[in-house]
Design a protein around this motif. Sequence first.
Motif, PDB file in Angstrom:
ATOM      1  N   LYS A 176       0.850  -1.192   0.000  1.00  0.00           N
ATOM      2  CA  LYS A 176       0.000   0.000   0.000  1.00  0.00           C
ATOM      3  C   LYS A 176       0.882   1.237   0.000  1.00  0.00           C
ATOM      4  O   LYS A 176       1.850   1.311   0.760  1.00  0.00           O
ATOM      5  CB  LYS A 176      -0.911  -0.024   1.231  1.00  0.00           C
ATOM      6  CG  LYS A 176      -2.015   0.990   1.192  1.00  0.00           C
ATOM      7  CD  LYS A 176      -3.007   0.754   2.305  1.00  0.00           C
ATOM      8  CE  LYS A 176      -4.111   1.775   2.206  1.00  0.00           C
ATOM      9  NZ  LYS A 176      -5.051   1.666   3.305  1.00  0.00           N
ATOM     10  N   ASP A 177       0.555   2.173  -0.861  1.00  0.00           N
ATOM     11  CA  ASP A 177       1.321   3.416  -0.974  1.00  0.00           C
ATOM     12  C   ASP A 177       2.812   3.131  -1.190  1.00  0.00           C
ATOM     13  O   ASP A 177       3.680   3.707  -0.533  1.00  0.00           O
ATOM     14  CB  ASP A 177       1.114   4.306   0.259  1.00  0.00           C
ATOM     15  CG  ASP A 177      -0.339   4.693   0.459  1.00  0.00           C
ATOM     16  OD1 ASP A 177      -1.046   4.895  -0.555  1.00  0.00           O
ATOM     17  OD2 ASP A 177      -0.777   4.780   1.614  1.00  0.00           O
ATOM     18  N   ASP A 178       3.095   2.175  -2.085  1.00  0.00           N
ATOM     19  CA  ASP A 178       4.457   1.805  -2.481  1.00  0.00           C
ATOM     20  C   ASP A 178       5.317   1.245  -1.354  1.00  0.00           C
ATOM     21  O   ASP A 178       6.536   1.357  -1.385  1.00  0.00           O
ATOM     22  CB  ASP A 178       5.175   2.998  -3.132  1.00  0.00           C
ATOM     23  CG  ASP A 178       4.531   3.395  -4.444  1.00  0.00           C
ATOM     24  OD1 ASP A 178       4.027   2.497  -5.149  1.00  0.00           O
ATOM     25  OD2 ASP A 178       4.533   4.590  -4.764  1.00  0.00           O
TER      26      ASP A 178
ATOM     27  N   ILE B 142      -9.325  -5.754   4.122  1.00  0.00           N
ATOM     28  CA  ILE B 142      -8.247  -5.687   5.111  1.00  0.00           C
ATOM     29  C   ILE B 142      -6.952  -6.240   4.524  1.00  0.00           C
ATOM     30  O   ILE B 142      -5.875  -5.662   4.697  1.00  0.00           O
ATOM     31  CB  ILE B 142      -8.621  -6.491   6.381  1.00  0.00           C
ATOM     32  CG1 ILE B 142      -9.863  -5.886   7.038  1.00  0.00           C
ATOM     33  CG2 ILE B 142      -7.453  -6.534   7.367  1.00  0.00           C
ATOM     34  CD1 ILE B 142     -10.491  -6.771   8.090  1.00  0.00           C
ATOM     35  N   LEU B 143      -7.052  -7.363   3.808  1.00  0.00           N
ATOM     36  CA  LEU B 143      -5.875  -8.006   3.219  1.00  0.00           C
ATOM     37  C   LEU B 143      -5.286  -7.166   2.078  1.00  0.00           C
ATOM     38  O   LEU B 143      -4.086  -7.193   1.843  1.00  0.00           O
ATOM     39  CB  LEU B 143      -6.235  -9.398   2.702  1.00  0.00           C
ATOM     40  CG  LEU B 143      -6.754 -10.372   3.761  1.00  0.00           C
ATOM     41  CD1 LEU B 143      -7.323 -11.616   3.108  1.00  0.00           C
ATOM     42  CD2 LEU B 143      -5.644 -10.720   4.729  1.00  0.00           C
ATOM     43  N   PHE B 144      -6.149  -6.472   1.356  1.00  0.00           N
ATOM     44  CA  PHE B 144      -5.733  -5.518   0.324  1.00  0.00           C
ATOM     45  C   PHE B 144      -4.838  -6.165  -0.744  1.00  0.00           C
ATOM     46  O   PHE B 144      -3.762  -5.685  -1.041  1.00  0.00           O
ATOM     47  CB  PHE B 144      -5.021  -4.327   0.996  1.00  0.00           C
ATOM     48  CG  PHE B 144      -5.058  -3.063   0.192  1.00  0.00           C
ATOM     49  CD1 PHE B 144      -6.232  -2.352   0.054  1.00  0.00           C
ATOM     50  CD2 PHE B 144      -3.923  -2.591  -0.424  1.00  0.00           C
ATOM     51  CE1 PHE B 144      -6.271  -1.181  -0.688  1.00  0.00           C
ATOM     52  CE2 PHE B 144      -3.946  -1.427  -1.174  1.00  0.00           C
ATOM     53  CZ  PHE B 144      -5.125  -0.720  -1.296  1.00  0.00           C
TER      54      PHE B 144
END
Length: 108
Positions: A18-20, A89-91
């Motif tokens: 998430k977000d690099d 949640i796991l994304f």
Amino acid sequence: MIELEDKYVFHIPLYKYKDDELVVIEMDGLLDNLISELADKGFDSFYMAEVKSFYKSRIYDEILITVFSPKDKSPLEIFKKWFRKNNHILFQEAFAFEIGDKMIVEKF
């Protein structure tokens, strides 16, 4: 003698990208829910191993849950339902599992 002919391995990442950057996923209740669901459906003997995985130039930890089952009973839909239900949640962009000698990756 009991023969459990089918082998399933469910891949559960312990990080999300998430977000690099890789971020730890809070797995406390999530993993307990999956284990309870498997046990409730009669899959009460399986094993888990934590492994290092590599995907898209990222190395991260994941849990592999291995379940052996008879031909007439499969834990696969339990895992798929659990993963889809918790992907907020796991994304993850996809989830992976093995059946026998095959790896299957399903994208969302």
